[in-house]
Scaffold this active site. Structure first.
Site, PDB file in Angstrom:
ATOM      1  N   ARG A 159      15.322  23.641   2.477  1.00  0.00           N
ATOM      2  CA  ARG A 159      15.540  24.230   0.870  1.00  0.00           C
ATOM      3  C   ARG A 159      14.718  22.952   0.023  1.00  0.00           C
ATOM      4  O   ARG A 159      14.265  22.055   0.502  1.00  0.00           O
ATOM      5  CB  ARG A 159      17.079  24.099   0.642  1.00  0.00           C
ATOM      6  CG  ARG A 159      17.629  22.892   0.852  1.00  0.00           C
ATOM      7  CD  ARG A 159      19.109  23.086   0.553  1.00  0.00           C
ATOM      8  NE  ARG A 159      19.699  21.812   0.430  1.00  0.00           N
ATOM      9  CZ  ARG A 159      21.178  21.551   0.403  1.00  0.00           C
ATOM     10  NH1 ARG A 159      21.866  22.652   0.679  1.00  0.00           N
ATOM     11  NH2 ARG A 159      21.442  20.375  -0.069  1.00  0.00           N
TER      12      ARG A 159
ATOM     13  N   ASN B 289      10.637  13.522   4.062  1.00  0.00           N
ATOM     14  CA  ASN B 289      11.687  14.241   2.911  1.00  0.00           C
ATOM     15  C   ASN B 289      13.060  14.101   3.062  1.00  0.00           C
ATOM     16  O   ASN B 289      13.438  14.153   2.085  1.00  0.00           O
ATOM     17  CB  ASN B 289      10.978  15.702   2.587  1.00  0.00           C
ATOM     18  CG  ASN B 289      11.770  16.241   1.560  1.00  0.00           C
ATOM     19  OD1 ASN B 289      11.580  16.207   0.544  1.00  0.00           O
ATOM     20  ND2 ASN B 289      12.672  17.157   2.085  1.00  0.00           N
TER      21      ASN B 289
ATOM     22  N   TYR C 188      22.103   4.752  -2.156  1.00  0.00           N
ATOM     23  CA  TYR C 188      20.982   5.809  -2.230  1.00  0.00           C
ATOM     24  C   TYR C 188      19.729   4.726  -2.745  1.00  0.00           C
ATOM     25  O   TYR C 188      18.733   4.941  -2.475  1.00  0.00           O
ATOM     26  CB  TYR C 188      21.270   6.811  -3.420  1.00  0.00           C
ATOM     27  CG  TYR C 188      20.431   7.790  -3.552  1.00  0.00           C
ATOM     28  CD1 TYR C 188      20.008   8.624  -2.401  1.00  0.00           C
ATOM     29  CD2 TYR C 188      19.441   7.792  -4.598  1.00  0.00           C
ATOM     30  CE1 TYR C 188      18.972   9.829  -2.589  1.00  0.00           C
ATOM     31  CE2 TYR C 188      18.434   8.793  -4.816  1.00  0.00           C
ATOM     32  CZ  TYR C 188      18.185   9.518  -3.887  1.00  0.00           C
ATOM     33  OH  TYR C 188      17.105  10.491  -3.876  1.00  0.00           O
TER      34      TYR C 188
ATOM     35  N   LYS D  70      16.162   3.962  -1.148  1.00  0.00           N
ATOM     36  CA  LYS D  70      14.973   4.464  -1.538  1.00  0.00           C
ATOM     37  C   LYS D  70      14.102   3.290  -2.024  1.00  0.00           C
ATOM     38  O   LYS D  70      12.905   3.235  -1.782  1.00  0.00           O
ATOM     39  CB  LYS D  70      15.149   5.281  -2.767  1.00  0.00           C
ATOM     40  CG  LYS D  70      15.458   6.534  -2.391  1.00  0.00           C
ATOM     41  CD  LYS D  70      14.824   7.512  -1.450  1.00  0.00           C
ATOM     42  CE  LYS D  70      15.365   8.797  -1.230  1.00  0.00           C
ATOM     43  NZ  LYS D  70      14.560   9.478  -0.538  1.00  0.00           N
TER      44      LYS D  70
HETATM   45  P1  NAD Z   1      18.281  18.918  -0.910  1.00  0.00           P
HETATM   46  O1  NAD Z   1      19.694  18.551  -0.506  1.00  0.00           O
HETATM   47  O2  NAD Z   1      17.987  20.395  -1.554  1.00  0.00           O
HETATM   48  O3  NAD Z   1      17.494  18.973   0.504  1.00  0.00           O
HETATM   49  C1  NAD Z   1      17.552  17.942   1.371  1.00  0.00           C
HETATM   50  C2  NAD Z   1      17.074  18.436   3.003  1.00  0.00           C
HETATM   51  O4  NAD Z   1      17.183  17.394   3.637  1.00  0.00           O
HETATM   52  C3  NAD Z   1      17.580  19.848   3.363  1.00  0.00           C
HETATM   53  O5  NAD Z   1      16.706  20.698   4.115  1.00  0.00           O
HETATM   54  C4  NAD Z   1      18.770  19.045   4.437  1.00  0.00           C
HETATM   55  O6  NAD Z   1      18.912  20.131   5.553  1.00  0.00           O
HETATM   56  C5  NAD Z   1      17.847  18.015   4.776  1.00  0.00           C
HETATM   57  N1  NAD Z   1      18.429  17.059   5.783  1.00  0.00           N
HETATM   58  C6  NAD Z   1      19.579  16.548   5.322  1.00  0.00           C
HETATM   59  N2  NAD Z   1      19.843  15.173   6.381  1.00  0.00           N
HETATM   60  C7  NAD Z   1      19.052  15.573   7.307  1.00  0.00           C
HETATM   61  C8  NAD Z   1      18.889  14.970   8.386  1.00  0.00           C
HETATM   62  N3  NAD Z   1      19.669  13.794   8.982  1.00  0.00           N
HETATM   63  N4  NAD Z   1      17.863  15.284   9.294  1.00  0.00           N
HETATM   64  C9  NAD Z   1      16.982  16.302   8.960  1.00  0.00           C
HETATM   65  N5  NAD Z   1      17.285  17.018   7.716  1.00  0.00           N
HETATM   66  C10 NAD Z   1      18.060  16.658   6.847  1.00  0.00           C
HETATM   67  O7  NAD Z   1      17.487  17.674  -1.613  1.00  0.00           O
HETATM   68  P2  NAD Z   1      16.354  17.637  -2.342  1.00  0.00           P
HETATM   69  O8  NAD Z   1      16.530  17.298  -3.839  1.00  0.00           O
HETATM   70  O9  NAD Z   1      15.319  18.812  -2.006  1.00  0.00           O
HETATM   71  O10 NAD Z   1      15.715  16.330  -1.682  1.00  0.00           O
HETATM   72  C11 NAD Z   1      14.677  16.013  -0.688  1.00  0.00           C
HETATM   73  C12 NAD Z   1      14.345  14.796  -1.155  1.00  0.00           C
HETATM   74  O11 NAD Z   1      13.861  14.370  -2.427  1.00  0.00           O
HETATM   75  C13 NAD Z   1      15.265  13.475  -0.846  1.00  0.00           C
HETATM   76  O12 NAD Z   1      14.767  12.640   0.179  1.00  0.00           O
HETATM   77  C14 NAD Z   1      15.922  13.053  -1.908  1.00  0.00           C
HETATM   78  O13 NAD Z   1      16.386  11.797  -1.661  1.00  0.00           O
HETATM   79  C15 NAD Z   1      14.382  12.959  -2.874  1.00  0.00           C
HETATM   80  N6  NAD Z   1      14.722  13.093  -4.152  1.00  0.00           N
HETATM   81  C16 NAD Z   1      15.447  14.169  -4.770  1.00  0.00           C
HETATM   82  C17 NAD Z   1      15.666  14.059  -6.056  1.00  0.00           C
HETATM   83  C18 NAD Z   1      16.354  15.301  -6.918  1.00  0.00           C
HETATM   84  O14 NAD Z   1      16.656  15.149  -8.230  1.00  0.00           O
HETATM   85  N7  NAD Z   1      16.629  16.289  -6.251  1.00  0.00           N
HETATM   86  C19 NAD Z   1      15.043  13.121  -6.907  1.00  0.00           C
HETATM   87  C20 NAD Z   1      14.475  11.927  -6.081  1.00  0.00           C
HETATM   88  C21 NAD Z   1      14.401  12.045  -4.926  1.00  0.00           C
END
Ligand code: NAD
Length: 244
Positions: A13, A89, A154, A158
């Protein structure tokens, strides 16, 4: 002609799903990873195969677990020999005071967000070196640059990803493998769904662009980074609507 290959961790997702769909739309054989949401991951695979008619494989497992990653890569390398692109990711957030955080919560954030990058890079690199070609793109956060209150673990994870990116870029540049990171701002995914409408509005007001970013915008910058000149490596690319 050789069909290019990519592994996206955390692809069930959000940002990971958008990245997987973008590369599939460009003809890549996409390997999709996530840990627990295998039904959602299967739906992504079905979506890709129905819409883009490109090969798509599931590589389920905990990206923060060394044994799972070793098994996933054994399967991937058996199927395709090497990856052209690795996108690290998978990630989780933890919001709360540091003094209230348990050892287990700390370990889970660091394993999922940082150790996963080490495990996946370690496994992906050897065939990339043999071919003198490969791209590694790590999904980081603006909090890894500036630090966020109540998100110390967190932010630390990062910052670690950023340090690993810069160092590994130097280690792999002689082998023509580029390593870069995308420092995302606030992106509209499930990760931010726990915020109330009021908190969301406050956050949007603090972002110069006046809105959250979209997962598709991150997928576009990942695509551009995967296709950038080979001389671009070791960069932490901010995509945050002007927040930092
Ligand atoms: P999300 O929660 O929608 O998706 C996270 C995904 O990672 C999911 O598919 C989940 O199943 C998977 N996941 C979690 N733990 C896992 C594991 N141990 N092994 C394999 N898969 C695993 O989050 P998102 O917002 O899409 O985040 C994706 C990346 O972007 C992350 O690294 C997050 O830190 C980074 N990020 C997100 C934001 C934001 O505002 N959404 C901002 C900065 C960075």
């Amino acid at each position: 002609m050789h069909r290019k290959t990519i592994l996206v961790t955390g692809a069930s997702r959000g940002i990971g799903r958008s990245i997987a769909v973008k590369f599939a739309s460009e003809g890549y054989h996409v390997f999709l990873n996530c840990h627990t949401s295998v039904a959602e991951l299967t739906a992504v695979k079905d979506y890709i195969e129905n819409n883009y008619h490109t090969p798509c494989s599931i590589a389920a497992g905990d990206a923060g677990n060394a044994a799972d990653v070793a098994r996933m890569f054994a399967d991937i390398h058996q199927t395709c020999g090497h990856l052209d692109v690795l996108v690290n990711n998978a990630g989780i957030s933890y919001i709360g005071l540091l003094m209230d955080m348990s050892d287990e919560d700390w370990r889970q954030v660091i394993d999922t967000n940082l150790s996963s990058v080490f495990y996946c890079c370690r496994a992906a690199i050897p065939p990339m070196i043999s071919r003198k070609s490969g791209r590694i793109i790590n999904i980081s956060s603006m909090w890894g640059t500036s630090g966020a209150s109540c998100e110390a673990a967190y932010s630390a994870s990062k910052s670690g990803v950023n340090g690993l990116t810069r160092a590994l870029a130097k280690e792999l540049a002689p082998s023509n493998i580029q390593v870069n990171a995308i420092a995302c701002g606030v992106i509209d995914t499930e990760m931010n769904r726990q915020l109330s409408a009021e908190e969301r509005k406050e956050l949007e007001d603090a972002i110069p662009a006046g809105r959250y970013g979209t997962p598709d915008e991150i997928a576009r910058i990942v695509w551009d980074t995967a296709n950038a000149p080979e001389y671009m490596t070791g960069q932490i690319i901010g995509v945050d609507g002007g927040y930092l």
